[in-house]
Design a protein around this motif. Structure first.
Motif, PDB file in Angstrom:
ATOM      1  N   ARG A   1      21.510  13.300   3.305  1.00 41.64           N
ATOM      2  CA  ARG A   1      22.148  14.394   2.587  1.00 41.64           C
ATOM      3  C   ARG A   1      23.658  14.217   2.570  1.00 41.64           C
TER       4      ARG A   1
ATOM      5  N   ARG B   1      12.930  16.192  -0.174  1.00 40.12           N
ATOM      6  CA  ARG B   1      12.945  17.133   0.949  1.00 40.12           C
ATOM      7  C   ARG B   1      14.225  17.972   1.028  1.00 40.12           C
ATOM      8  N   GLU B   2      15.271  17.551   0.309  1.00 36.58           N
ATOM      9  CA  GLU B   2      16.539  18.260   0.476  1.00 36.58           C
ATOM     10  C   GLU B   2      16.644  19.500  -0.402  1.00 36.58           C
ATOM     11  N   GLY B   3      17.123  20.605   0.169  1.00 35.15           N
ATOM     12  CA  GLY B   3      17.487  21.754  -0.653  1.00 35.15           C
ATOM     13  C   GLY B   3      18.774  21.418  -1.393  1.00 35.15           C
TER      14      GLY B   3
ATOM     15  N   PHE C   1      23.012  23.949  -0.632  1.00 42.16           N
ATOM     16  CA  PHE C   1      24.086  23.576   0.287  1.00 42.16           C
ATOM     17  C   PHE C   1      24.881  22.399  -0.259  1.00 42.16           C
ATOM     18  N   SER C   2      24.134  21.375  -0.721  1.00 39.51           N
ATOM     19  CA  SER C   2      24.818  20.192  -1.257  1.00 39.51           C
ATOM     20  C   SER C   2      25.688  20.553  -2.456  1.00 39.51           C
TER      21      SER C   2
ATOM     22  N   GLN D   1      15.320  25.341  -3.932  1.00 37.70           N
ATOM     23  CA  GLN D   1      14.934  25.752  -2.575  1.00 37.70           C
ATOM     24  C   GLN D   1      13.783  24.953  -1.968  1.00 37.70           C
TER      25      GLN D   1
ATOM     26  N   ASN E   1      13.204  22.966   0.309  1.00 36.98           N
ATOM     27  CA  ASN E   1      12.995  22.867   1.754  1.00 36.98           C
ATOM     28  C   ASN E   1      12.944  24.242   2.408  1.00 36.98           C
ATOM     29  N   GLY E   2      12.847  25.273   1.584  1.00 35.64           N
ATOM     30  CA  GLY E   2      12.783  26.618   2.128  1.00 35.64           C
ATOM     31  C   GLY E   2      14.142  27.117   2.600  1.00 35.64           C
ATOM     32  N   GLU E   3      15.144  26.330   2.339  1.00 36.10           N
ATOM     33  CA  GLU E   3      16.511  26.727   2.700  1.00 36.10           C
ATOM     34  C   GLU E   3      16.875  27.987   1.896  1.00 36.10           C
ATOM     35  N   PRO E   4      17.217  29.076   2.546  1.00 37.75           N
ATOM     36  CA  PRO E   4      17.515  30.261   1.767  1.00 37.75           C
ATOM     37  C   PRO E   4      18.816  30.079   0.987  1.00 37.75           C
ATOM     38  N   VAL E   5      18.830  30.531  -0.243  1.00 35.64           N
ATOM     39  CA  VAL E   5      20.032  30.411  -1.051  1.00 35.64           C
ATOM     40  C   VAL E   5      20.747  31.746  -1.044  1.00 35.64           C
TER      41      VAL E   5
END
Ligand code: PHE
Length: 460
Positions: free
Chosen positions: A15, A249-251, A254-255, A422, A424-428
């Protein structure tokens, strides 16, 4: 959606590698060369304010939109629209992006060539002594007006770009960006601190933060919008292409936001470096495209080991420009390789060569040729380089951005894009705003600026 084996592409290793490479695309001459001179021509603080609004309200949603399109389809911009909207006219949006990438590369490499010329000058100690603003301006004018220098430097830069892109994404781009972007940041910080501490510098700081609303005109809004898109590499599919190389796999949130944040930080730093130095030496903020080149040499000598700072600055600026030209060429090459089955090596050489041809009038348009410089008797409204900069950098990217928003918001649908963001389930955070922004606010705001420009005829 499952991706056929033969379309699996080289992925970024991590990432962080991706963020640095995408930030490498975003951070470049747009931040250090285009942002300060455009801000200078558009009244300073007022422009900066509109620019920041564009970055947050339009830049972030379009960034996430583009990345999600690319990652969902793992295709170049044309192929991506083909997968998501088969049998429709949407792939033309990708085609516009490919053409725009080519158009931008053709003038960008001219300015990037100037950084190589300045690297040479700094290395030879030409900025060692006490360079006055006038001397500095004369050095610059002489270099850009020399046809052989301008053409040679452009050719060198395009060649470097071709050599990296030939090797493919993760080899060249990621490796270079990983190390050099952080170094560049530290150097800018040092130079900014130095500039701010010069006598008379505060006037330059004030210029950047004087938010005078009465200075906001249609032309200022258009320039700020174009600058935000240009600086973030948005509106032409560069981020679709980058997204396509990102592992599943990456959300993306964030990136994407990290790229927007670091790009904007660097542009602001550049502003706080250039304007204090400029006002300290009594320069003119509306000087235009030469602003950075003329201003920077006047601060190197005031530093211990000034020559070293000069060399480091132009070397890193050149590399920052290279990570951007790489992404521009990559968009065109990815299209030819994926959609037209070209061999990567050949695509790089052919596109690089054609780009040089289109770059010739921009390279000669800074004094070498009266016609291409928009001089007396020429029917060009301005020099060819500035014209290209406005056509591709402001108009084409704005139109591309509207179409990308409309596509995500109304054709592909916000839900599908958000799911991709989303993975990876990373909350936005504030993800509820994404839908309204990309469906209504972004396309309407960009369209409003374009309509206003047409109605008031403030095209340039
Ligand atoms: N964002 C790059 C810069 O600021 C230029 C660029 C524009 C690169 C569009 C790719 C796509 O220098």
């Amino acid at each position: 959606m499952s991706i056929p084996e033969n379309l699996q592409r080289g992925n970024f290793g991590s990432r962080l590698g991706f963020i640095l490479a995408a930030a490498g695309s975003a951070i470049g001459l747009g931040n250090i060369w285009r942002f300060p001179y455009t801000a200078g021509q558009n009244g300073g603080g007022a422009f900066v304010l509109v620019y920041l609004a564009c970055v947050i309200l339009i830049g972030i949603p379009v960034m996430l939109g583009e990345l999600s399109i690319g990652r969902a389809t793992q295709r170049n911009p044309v192929g991506a629209f083909r997968v998501l909207a088969p049998g429709s006219a949407w792939p033309l949006v990708g085609a516009l992006g490919v053409i725009t990438g080519f158009g931008i590369l053709a003038f960008y490499s001219v300015v990037a060539g100037w950084t190589v010329g300045y690297l040479y000058k700094a290395f030879m100690g030409q900025f060692g002594g006490d360079v006055t603003a006038e001397q500095s301006a004369a050095i610059f004018t002489e270099m850009i007006a020399s046809p052989s220098a301008a053409l040679l430097l452009t050719a060198i830069f395009l060649l470097l770009t071709v050599l990296v892109v030939r090797r493919g994404v993760s080899g060249g781009i990621e490796a270079a960006a990983r190390v050099l972007m952080p170094v560049f940041f530290v150097l800018l910080l040092v130079l900014t601190l130095r500039a701010i501490s010069l006598p008379g510098a505060m006037e330059g700081v004030r210029f950047m933060i004087d938010f005078d609303f009465s200075k906001i005109t249609g032309a200022v809004a258009m320039s700020a919008l174009g600058q935000a898109l240009f600086s973030l590499s948005l509106g032409m599919g560069a981020m679709i292409t980058f997204g396509s190389y990102l592992p599943r796999r990456e959300g993306l949130a964030f990136s994407g936001v990290s790229v927007v944040f670091s790009d904007t930080l660097i542009a602001l730093l550049a502003g706080f470096m250039i304007f204090p130095a400029l006002f300290a030496t009594g320069g003119d903020p509306t000087a235009g495209p030469g602003l950075v080149f003329v201003t920077m040499p006047t601060i190197f000598h005031s530093l211990p080991a000034g020559q070293l700072f000069g060399v480091a600055f132009y070397a890193l600026l050149g590399i920052a420009a290279l990570t951007s030209t790489i992404s521009l060429l990559e968009v065109v090459v990815a299209y030819l390789v994926d959609q037209r089955n070209w061999n990567r090596n050949m695509a790089c050489w052919v596109v690089g060569g054609l780009c040089f041809v289109l770059a010739v009038p921009s390279a000669l348009g800074n004094g070498a040729s009266n016609f291409w410089s928009g001089g007396e008797g020429s029917w060009l409204a301005m020099d060819f380089l500035s014209l290209q900069n406005i056509i591709w950098g402001n108009y084409s990217l704005s139109i591309g951005a509207i179409l990308i928003c409309l596509f995500v918001g109304w054709r592909w649908r916000v839900r599908a894009s958000l799911e991709e963001i989303q993975t990876n389930g990373e909350p936005v955070p504030m993800f509820g705003l994404y839908g309204p922004l990309i469906r209504f606010i972004c396309p309407l705001a960009v369209a409003a600026v374009l309509v206003f420009i047409i109605v008031t005829r403030q095209y340039f």
